[in-house]
Design a protein around this motif. Sequence first.
Motif, PDB file in Angstrom:
ATOM      1  N   LEU A 165       1.173   1.476  -0.883  1.00  0.00           N
ATOM      2  CA  LEU A 165       2.366   1.051  -0.159  1.00  0.00           C
ATOM      3  C   LEU A 165       3.293   0.361  -1.158  1.00  0.00           C
ATOM      4  CD1 LEU A 165       0.765  -0.524   3.055  1.00  0.00           C
ATOM      5  CD2 LEU A 165       1.604   1.812   2.735  1.00  0.00           C
ATOM      6  N   ASP A 166       4.518   0.837  -1.249  1.00  0.00           N
ATOM      7  CA  ASP A 166       5.506   0.304  -2.194  1.00  0.00           C
ATOM      8  C   ASP A 166       6.734  -0.117  -1.381  1.00  0.00           C
ATOM      9  OD1 ASP A 166       7.205  -0.280  -4.278  1.00  0.00           O
ATOM     10  OD2 ASP A 166       6.912   1.607  -5.332  1.00  0.00           O
ATOM     11  N   LEU A 167       7.074  -1.402  -1.459  1.00  0.00           N
ATOM     12  CA  LEU A 167       8.124  -1.953  -0.599  1.00  0.00           C
ATOM     13  C   LEU A 167       9.130  -2.744  -1.420  1.00  0.00           C
ATOM     14  CD1 LEU A 167       9.114  -2.562   2.356  1.00  0.00           C
ATOM     15  CD2 LEU A 167       7.742  -4.647   2.214  1.00  0.00           C
ATOM     16  N   ALA A 168      10.402  -2.481  -1.193  1.00  0.00           N
ATOM     17  CA  ALA A 168      11.479  -3.262  -1.799  1.00  0.00           C
ATOM     18  C   ALA A 168      12.479  -3.616  -0.712  1.00  0.00           C
ATOM     19  CB  ALA A 168      12.165  -2.479  -2.913  1.00  0.00           C
ATOM     20  N   VAL A 169      12.822  -4.900  -0.628  1.00  0.00           N
ATOM     21  CA  VAL A 169      13.816  -5.336   0.347  1.00  0.00           C
ATOM     22  C   VAL A 169      14.815  -6.265  -0.332  1.00  0.00           C
ATOM     23  CG1 VAL A 169      12.097  -5.203   2.202  1.00  0.00           C
ATOM     24  CG2 VAL A 169      12.659  -7.430   1.193  1.00  0.00           C
TER      25      VAL A 169
ATOM     26  N   ALA B 292      16.133  -9.148   6.641  1.00  0.00           N
ATOM     27  CA  ALA B 292      16.280  -8.488   5.341  1.00  0.00           C
ATOM     28  C   ALA B 292      16.736  -7.048   5.555  1.00  0.00           C
ATOM     29  CB  ALA B 292      14.963  -8.527   4.576  1.00  0.00           C
ATOM     30  N   ALA B 293      16.943  -6.329   4.456  1.00  0.00           N
ATOM     31  CA  ALA B 293      17.350  -4.930   4.504  1.00  0.00           C
ATOM     32  C   ALA B 293      16.485  -4.137   3.538  1.00  0.00           C
ATOM     33  CB  ALA B 293      18.824  -4.773   4.148  1.00  0.00           C
TER      34      ALA B 293
ATOM     35  N   THR C 273      12.899 -13.867  -0.694  1.00  0.00           N
ATOM     36  CA  THR C 273      12.782 -12.416  -0.577  1.00  0.00           C
ATOM     37  C   THR C 273      11.400 -11.947  -1.002  1.00  0.00           C
ATOM     38  OG1 THR C 273      15.134 -12.243  -1.139  1.00  0.00           O
ATOM     39  CG2 THR C 273      13.863 -10.221  -1.164  1.00  0.00           C
ATOM     40  N   GLY C 274      10.900 -12.504  -2.091  1.00  0.00           N
ATOM     41  CA  GLY C 274       9.584 -12.119  -2.567  1.00  0.00           C
ATOM     42  C   GLY C 274       8.492 -12.381  -1.547  1.00  0.00           C
ATOM     43  N   ARG C 275       8.562 -13.533  -0.877  1.00  0.00           N
ATOM     44  CA  ARG C 275       7.556 -13.836   0.148  1.00  0.00           C
ATOM     45  C   ARG C 275       7.651 -12.866   1.319  1.00  0.00           C
ATOM     46  NH1 ARG C 275       8.712 -19.206  -1.345  1.00  0.00           N
ATOM     47  NH2 ARG C 275      10.220 -19.463   0.354  1.00  0.00           N
ATOM     48  N   VAL C 276       8.867 -12.444   1.662  1.00  0.00           N
ATOM     49  CA  VAL C 276       9.026 -11.440   2.718  1.00  0.00           C
ATOM     50  C   VAL C 276       8.273 -10.163   2.336  1.00  0.00           C
ATOM     51  CG1 VAL C 276      10.670  -9.903   3.876  1.00  0.00           C
ATOM     52  CG2 VAL C 276      11.207 -12.341   3.610  1.00  0.00           C
ATOM     53  N   VAL C 277       8.468  -9.700   1.103  1.00  0.00           N
ATOM     54  CA  VAL C 277       7.791  -8.484   0.645  1.00  0.00           C
ATOM     55  C   VAL C 277       6.278  -8.672   0.670  1.00  0.00           C
ATOM     56  CG1 VAL C 277       7.412  -6.980  -1.351  1.00  0.00           C
ATOM     57  CG2 VAL C 277       9.730  -7.688  -0.738  1.00  0.00           C
ATOM     58  N   GLY C 278       5.800  -9.780   0.123  1.00  0.00           N
ATOM     59  CA  GLY C 278       4.358 -10.021   0.093  1.00  0.00           C
ATOM     60  C   GLY C 278       3.749 -10.107   1.473  1.00  0.00           C
ATOM     61  N   ASP C 279       4.435 -10.792   2.386  1.00  0.00           N
ATOM     62  CA  ASP C 279       3.918 -10.935   3.751  1.00  0.00           C
ATOM     63  C   ASP C 279       3.861  -9.593   4.475  1.00  0.00           C
ATOM     64  OD1 ASP C 279       3.614 -13.643   3.413  1.00  0.00           O
ATOM     65  OD2 ASP C 279       5.446 -14.197   4.502  1.00  0.00           O
TER      66      ASP C 279
ATOM     67  N   THR D 295       6.218 -12.162  -5.339  1.00  0.00           N
ATOM     68  CA  THR D 295       5.893 -11.290  -4.205  1.00  0.00           C
ATOM     69  C   THR D 295       4.460 -11.494  -3.695  1.00  0.00           C
ATOM     70  OG1 THR D 295       5.586  -9.569  -5.907  1.00  0.00           O
ATOM     71  CG2 THR D 295       7.590  -9.488  -4.588  1.00  0.00           C
ATOM     72  N   LEU D 296       3.931 -12.697  -3.883  1.00  0.00           N
ATOM     73  CA  LEU D 296       2.665 -13.045  -3.243  1.00  0.00           C
ATOM     74  C   LEU D 296       2.933 -13.411  -1.790  1.00  0.00           C
ATOM     75  CD1 LEU D 296       1.089 -15.322  -5.990  1.00  0.00           C
ATOM     76  CD2 LEU D 296       0.335 -13.028  -5.357  1.00  0.00           C
ATOM     77  N   PRO D 297       2.013 -13.055  -0.869  1.00  0.00           N
ATOM     78  CA  PRO D 297       2.211 -13.485   0.518  1.00  0.00           C
ATOM     79  C   PRO D 297       2.029 -14.989   0.645  1.00  0.00           C
ATOM     80  CG  PRO D 297       0.063 -12.451   0.237  1.00  0.00           C
ATOM     81  CD  PRO D 297       0.798 -12.250  -1.047  1.00  0.00           C
TER      82      PRO D 297
END
Length: 258
Positions: free
Chosen positions: A99-103, A53-54, A16-22, A254-256
């Motif tokens: 930009l602030d993102l949570a999934v 993801a959601a 999940t963290g990689r999804v956010v970072g990417d 959350t690193l890409p």
Amino acid sequence: MIEILTPSELDRARVTGRVVGDILRSLKARCRVGTNLLDIDQWAREMIDAAGAASCYVDYAPSFGRGPFGHYICTAVNDAVLHGMPHDYRLADGDLLTLDLAVKKDGVAADAAISFIVGETRNPEDVAMIDATERALAAGIAAATPGARLGDLSHAIEQVLSGAGYLINTEFGGHGIGSTMHQDPHVSNKGRPGRGYRLRPGLLLALEPWVMADTDRLITDPDDGWTLRSATGCRTAHTEHTIAITDHGAEILTLPQP
């Protein structure tokens, strides 16, 4: 509630963290002068869906917002710092955008934020403010070792932000994260070392230093009931990572991907 993740849950948190970072890296690359905030929201939706993801924001309706939020990402421009609701605005040269993102994916959430300047104009004060939040985040992460106290992280963040001359608002800060986006414990950006909850392996925290250039007071945008702005109209910056406490220290989730 404070969750301690199992090894298998932590593996899912890494995904999940990689999804956010990417997604954040991709969105930053696409943001330029003339980009509409509503387009950023749509791009985020498409990438979240493609990742299976959601969004944690669409149905988010806490007591302090005029909810539900109804968008897929927070887009905060200039004097906006938190919960920036996307609206019909085209970015201008020199805008400071957060930009602030949570999934959530496979039952585990991750949360991160980046601040950057759009276009070619670089105000040195904006650059310094963004840098201060990034250094504060790094200091908080470095302090997040097994057995440390939450106050150690808060104090490390505070030392950087205060040392750079910024006032610190303590209404909003970092938080626990896991099966839901916002959990206990609260992680203030100001604190006393040696105090608070003791960190344990398996704990996930979203650390998020944020500052406003000349104030520590927030106001809520009266039009959307969500966006938090600096009370003086000054510029703002916000940087965030989700980390996992491990036996060897903090792991940034959350690193890409490289």
